[in-house]
Enzyme design. Structure first.
Site, PDB file in Angstrom:
ATOM      1  N   GLU B 280       0.828  -1.207   0.000  1.00 28.24           N
ATOM      2  CA  GLU B 280       0.000   0.000   0.000  1.00 28.24           C
ATOM      3  C   GLU B 280       0.865   1.261   0.000  1.00 28.24           C
ATOM      4  OE1 GLU B 280      -3.817  -0.604   1.784  1.00 28.24           O
ATOM      5  OE2 GLU B 280      -3.663   1.325   2.798  1.00 28.24           O
ATOM      6  N   GLU B 283       2.198   1.570  -3.393  1.00 26.81           N
ATOM      7  CA  GLU B 283       1.150   2.023  -4.306  1.00 26.81           C
ATOM      8  C   GLU B 283       0.949   3.532  -4.167  1.00 26.81           C
ATOM      9  OE1 GLU B 283      -2.688   0.325  -3.531  1.00 26.81           O
ATOM     10  OE2 GLU B 283      -3.678   1.547  -5.068  1.00 26.81           O
ATOM     11  N   CYS B 300      -8.693  -2.158   3.389  1.00 28.19           N
ATOM     12  CA  CYS B 300      -8.706  -3.429   4.137  1.00 28.19           C
ATOM     13  C   CYS B 300     -10.047  -3.709   4.783  1.00 28.19           C
ATOM     14  CB  CYS B 300      -7.615  -3.505   5.184  1.00 28.19           C
ATOM     15  SG  CYS B 300      -6.767  -2.002   5.515  1.00 28.19           S
ATOM     16  N   SER B 320      -7.254   1.962  -2.527  1.00 31.16           N
ATOM     17  CA  SER B 320      -6.039   1.185  -2.727  1.00 31.16           C
ATOM     18  C   SER B 320      -6.404  -0.130  -3.403  1.00 31.16           C
ATOM     19  CB  SER B 320      -5.369   0.897  -1.380  1.00 31.16           C
ATOM     20  OG  SER B 320      -4.463  -0.180  -1.528  1.00 31.16           O
ATOM     21  N   LYS B 359     -16.370  -9.592   6.527  1.00 22.30           N
ATOM     22  CA  LYS B 359     -15.373 -10.463   5.889  1.00 22.30           C
ATOM     23  C   LYS B 359     -16.048 -11.689   5.282  1.00 22.30           C
ATOM     24  CE  LYS B 359     -11.477  -8.280   6.694  1.00 22.30           C
ATOM     25  NZ  LYS B 359     -10.661  -7.781   5.576  1.00 22.30           N
ATOM     26  N   GLU B 362     -17.002 -10.500   2.060  1.00 21.65           N
ATOM     27  CA  GLU B 362     -15.815 -10.264   1.236  1.00 21.65           C
ATOM     28  C   GLU B 362     -15.300 -11.567   0.602  1.00 21.65           C
ATOM     29  OE1 GLU B 362     -11.914  -7.603   2.054  1.00 21.65           O
ATOM     30  OE2 GLU B 362     -11.783  -9.614   2.886  1.00 21.65           O
ATOM     31  N   GLU B 367     -13.891 -11.062  -7.124  1.00 19.68           N
ATOM     32  CA  GLU B 367     -12.509 -10.592  -7.281  1.00 19.68           C
ATOM     33  C   GLU B 367     -11.553 -11.360  -6.374  1.00 19.68           C
ATOM     34  OE1 GLU B 367     -15.093  -8.759  -6.443  1.00 19.68           O
ATOM     35  OE2 GLU B 367     -15.391  -7.190  -7.933  1.00 19.68           O
ATOM     36  N   CYS B 504     -11.380  -2.775  14.065  1.00 17.02           N
ATOM     37  CA  CYS B 504     -11.688  -4.211  14.089  1.00 17.02           C
ATOM     38  C   CYS B 504     -11.876  -4.765  15.494  1.00 17.02           C
ATOM     39  CB  CYS B 504     -10.592  -4.997  13.382  1.00 17.02           C
ATOM     40  SG  CYS B 504     -10.159  -4.325  11.777  1.00 17.02           S
TER      41      CYS B 504
END
Lengths: 166, 673
Positions: B280, B283, B300, B320, B359, B362, B367, B504
């Site tokens: 990251e 990037e 994230c 990102s 999650k 996710e 993807e 989290c």
């Protein structure tokens, strides 16, 4: 299959929503009058239109759904072209409104759960009091008031409206 | 003490210290007061009526919605009040689905506890409602409307803190229900799966979806190699399920328990976090080098990613491209294991243990799959891990620690820091400083923005490192930040977003807790775990270096890294099935035209395209070959009017360009091409 006229009607209706939203300056606080106007235009509140209204006003669709289901005035089901409102207030009830309701249900094959005929011609609603107790039992079909209606007259009225559409 | 500044509670004088409501004063005085609908961070609702008190001279009123006034004298547990509370619970139980023994919330249900505390022996009222259908479609959350007490905590959380409003009250009187719009499933609306509705729910009306049974089946399947990874925040909270202090829960114990349960290899998601820091930061620097000066957002948090995809598709290029740490560990470990185990990736089962319900969503993202098989197969929450440990008969307190497996089991303090807010941005800032200035950052202490107290910021200006960072948690706050960035009232280079306030550690997959200070306790536990980590920087993690050499083209941002640990995002509609059919044919292979008539496209003239197209269909006699539909926002507002013809998405369209495309797809103008 859709006919060109239906398409035109839908398009016309869609531009109507935009007009309605503009008429109320796209203000979230005007959600109720907006929904009233939408219902007047469509005779009910179609899901996609509610979503569009919610998105345009920046309100969550869930909240608009909450508002639309809170008020008994609003309907999320398509209503018939003719809305038969039978008064079931005290005076009308005493004077036999339940007989009228039964008559209508029988004639139009409606029930406690089915309020609208499949051809979208008639919707049966009961209302608590029309304020026309002197005319008991009273029935209103769209904007026309019928007083002291007997079961027989009720059947005839339905036949008349059906004939108009035939 | 000045008499004017006190009130009397059950005969005891209690000082007032600026409390906003009587309830806070009562609780401060050490009196237990039950509530369903009161949460200090949400607006006062006053619906559950459990916090009623008898105010001298005023009668009975709810203490949550009554401001304290000096000199008040109140009683909290008179026989009358006790009886009223008991009746309230009895009424709530009348139509309640009392399948308590098999309810997911059984061990933490406020309704069940209160019924016991208040001495409810039988329910004197009859059921008056038909059972309602549960909503079981969402990958993250299950809704059981018959377990709802209508406290509205979930509704207010979703609206006020997250600004999403996926659920709300509908209907009225006895029929009131909390539901997504049009009685759809949470899976079909703009729910971002953060699960905070489940976290605040006092009963089992909304609970995280459990994948425990699937994981047991996978473990029992001998053809599969089942491995696990565990997220940073899990270790800070798991002890709560075993009445153990957070400090006594070491990663070693969890690793040992997972091994006992039958996982072949056990990794740490913090390794993925280390890798995220490297990728990251790289990037970010690459973007700057390429002249892109737009704010970059972290990616994230899957709740935030879905929120951005739904509400700010224009920001997608600024997210990102790094996979989340769970995706990275899934991607790399499956690739490596398929080599070492000599198996197809399909036969490697990756189970993530996460503090998070989003999650679960996710892992199902297209993807995050390779050759049709997911990079992460199952996601267990911290709660589910605790349950599995109990199901397996492990005495968790006594289990001897074991080590995580390499290479994905070693991590740095920076990676572990991802478990709480500011951890990601701190790691990036520090890594950038080491990379560009060859020295540690002097300090990283984000402070609340002076004008807008909704986020924190760290303005770094040390030699070659000049980064303006914002740290924001809660999507309501994030929305305000985006608004201010778009209005150019503030500017940041990097924005760290966490959908859950506190990050989290306070995710909805963590053990249920009604303790307001719990997030801070978990943060401390996580910090302490970080302090004893021998490696402090991701680049010093020898296995990070090794993986770069072996799998990731030896440097961050390489082609291999983009293949394996970067991802893409998609613009999402907020609600399914919201198109309006204008002309539909039953022809076998029609061309479908979708014209966006959302506000922005409408203003740009999409309606002219619609009416022009309708006329054209009539005129050309195409009605058997075309489906014409109006859609309500294809989320491409800045490029409107947006029209899709068949598979082709067209932006900035005109009637002519749409007609030309249609003619081409109908095969009418091949010669003109």
């Amino acid at each position: 299959m859709a006919t060109p006229t239906m398409t035109a009607e839908k398009l016309h209706n869609f531009s109507k929503v935009c007009e309605i939203l503009d008429r109320f300056d796209r203000l979230p606080s005007k959600i109720i009058p907006i929904l009233q106007a939408v219902q007047e235009e469509y005779r009910y509140l179609p899901e996609e239109i509610l979503t569009f209204v919610a998105t345009s006003l920046g309100i969550s669709p869930a909240r608009v759904f909450g508002i639309a289901t809170f008020y008994s005035h609003f309907s999320l089901e398509p209503k018939g072209k003719y809305i038969i409102k039978v008064c079931d207030g005290t005076a009308c009830h005493v004077k036999g409104s339940s007989g009228l309701i039964e008559t209508i249900q029988r004639e139009l094959k409606l029930s406690e759960k089915e309020h609208t005929t499949p051809d979208l011609l008639f919707t049966l609603e009961t209302v608590s009091c029309l304020g026309a107790c002197g005319l008991a039992p009273a029935v209103v079909i769209n904007d026309k008031v019928y007083g002291q209606v007997s079961n027989k007259q009720m059947s005839e009225l339905i036949a008349e409206y059906k004939a108009m559409e035939a | 003490m000045n008499k004017a500044e006190t009130i009397t509670i059950n005969g005891k004088v209690v000082p007032l210290e600026g409390e906003k409501n009587l309830l806070s004063v009562i609780r401060k005085a050490g009196v237990e007061m039950p509530t369903f609908c009161y949460h200090s961070e949400l607006s006062v609702y006053g619906a559950c009526r459990l916090c009623i008190v008898d105010i001298e001279g005023r009668g009975i009123d709810t203490s949550c919605s009554t401001p304290p006034r000096a000199g008040m004298s109140i009683k909290t547990h008179t026989p009358k009040l006790r009886k009223m509370r008991k009746t309230l619970i009895e009424l709530l139980l009348a139509n309640h689905d009392t399948s308590c023994t098999s309810c997911d919330k059984s061990s933490a249900c406020k309704l069940k506890d209160l019924a016991a505390d208040l001495g409810v022996k039988e329910i004197p009222f009859k059921k008056t409602r038909e059972p309602r259908k549960p909503d079981l479609l969402s990958p993250s959350l299950l809704r059981y409307p018959d377990k709802c007490v209508l406290c509205g905590d979930c509704v207010r959380y979703c609206n006020e803190i997250q600004g999403v409003g996926a659920i709300d009250f509908a209907y009225r009187g006895e029929d009131v229900v909390v539901t997504p719009a049009f009685n759809k499933s949470l899976a079909q609306v703009d729910c971002i799966n953060c699960g905070q509705c489940a976290a605040v729910c006092p009963t089992g009306a909304i609970v995280p979806r459990s994948e425990i049974d699937d994981v047991w089946s996978a473990l029992a399947d001998e053809s599969k190699t089942v491995v696990a990874q565990i997220a940073p925040a899990v270790r800070a909270a798991l002890g709560e399920m075993f009445n153990m202090p957070a400090s006594s829960v070491t990663l070693g114990k969890i690793m040992a328990a997972l091994k006992y349960i039958g996982f072949k290899e056990v990794y740490d998601t913090s390794f993925g976090a280390d890798l995220t820091v490297m990728e990251e930061t790289n990037e970010y620097l690459e973007r700057r080098r390429a002249g892109d000066n737009k704010t970059m957002f972290t990616s994230c948090c899957p709740g935030w990613v879905k929120y951005a995809e739904q509400f700010h598709p224009d920001l997608i290029p600024q997210l990102s491209s790094c996979m989340s740490p769970q995706g990275m560990v899934g991607s790399l470990s499956k690739k490596l294991l398929s080599q070492t185990e000599g198996k197809s990736e399909k036969d490697i089962v990756m189970v993530s243990i996460m503090p998070c319900t989003a999650k679960k969503f996710e892992k199902d993202r297209e993807e995050l799959s390779r050759d049709g098989s997911p990079l992460v197969d199952y996601v267990l929450t911290t709660q589910e891990l605790g349950k599995m440990i109990k199901e397996a008969g492990i005495v968790f307190e006594d289990i001897a620690p074991a080590a995580a497996d390499l290479p994905f089991g070693l991590y740095s303090e920076a990676g572990l820091g991802f478990g709480a807010t500011a951890g990601v941005s701190e790691a990036v800032a520090r890594y950038a400083s080491r990379a560009l200035n060859n020295q540690e950052l002097s300090s990283y202490e984000p402070v609340t923005n002076e004008d807008f107290p909704f986020w924190k910021e760290a303005i770094i200006d040390e030699d070659n490192v000049k980064i303006r960072i914002a740290v924001v948690a809660g999507l309501g706050n994030t929305e305000k930040l985006i608004e201010k960035i778009n209005a150019r009232e503030v500017s940041y280079d990097l924005v760290e977003v966490m959908a859950c306030p506190d990050g989290c550690v306070a995710g909805a997959g963590q053990p249920v807790s009604y303790d307001h200070g719990i997030a801070d306790k978990r943060k401390t536990a996580l910090k302490n775990a970080g302090k004893i980590t021998p490696i402090h920087c991701p680049e010093d993690n020898p296995y990070i270096q090794r993986i770069y050499e072996k799998m990731l083209g030896s440097k961050p941002g390489s082609h291999e890294a983009h293949e394996l640990v970067h991802t893409k995002y998609q613009s999402r509609k907020r609600i399914d099935n919201d198109s309006m059919e204008l002309a539909v044919t039953d022809h076998e292979a029609p061309v479908e035209i979708n014209v966006c008539v959302g506000t922005s496209c409408f203003l740009r003239g999409s309606q002219d395209i619609l009416s022009g197209m309708t006329a054209k269909i009539d005129q050309e006699g195409w009605k058997d070959r075309i489906n014409l539909k109006a859609t309500f926002c294809s989320e491409n507002c800045s490029h409107g009017p947006t029209v899709t013809v068949g598979e082709k998405k067209m932006h900035k369209t005109s009637l002519d360009s749409v007609v030309a495309e249609v003619e081409e797809q109908l095969g009418l103008v091949t010669s003109r091409k």
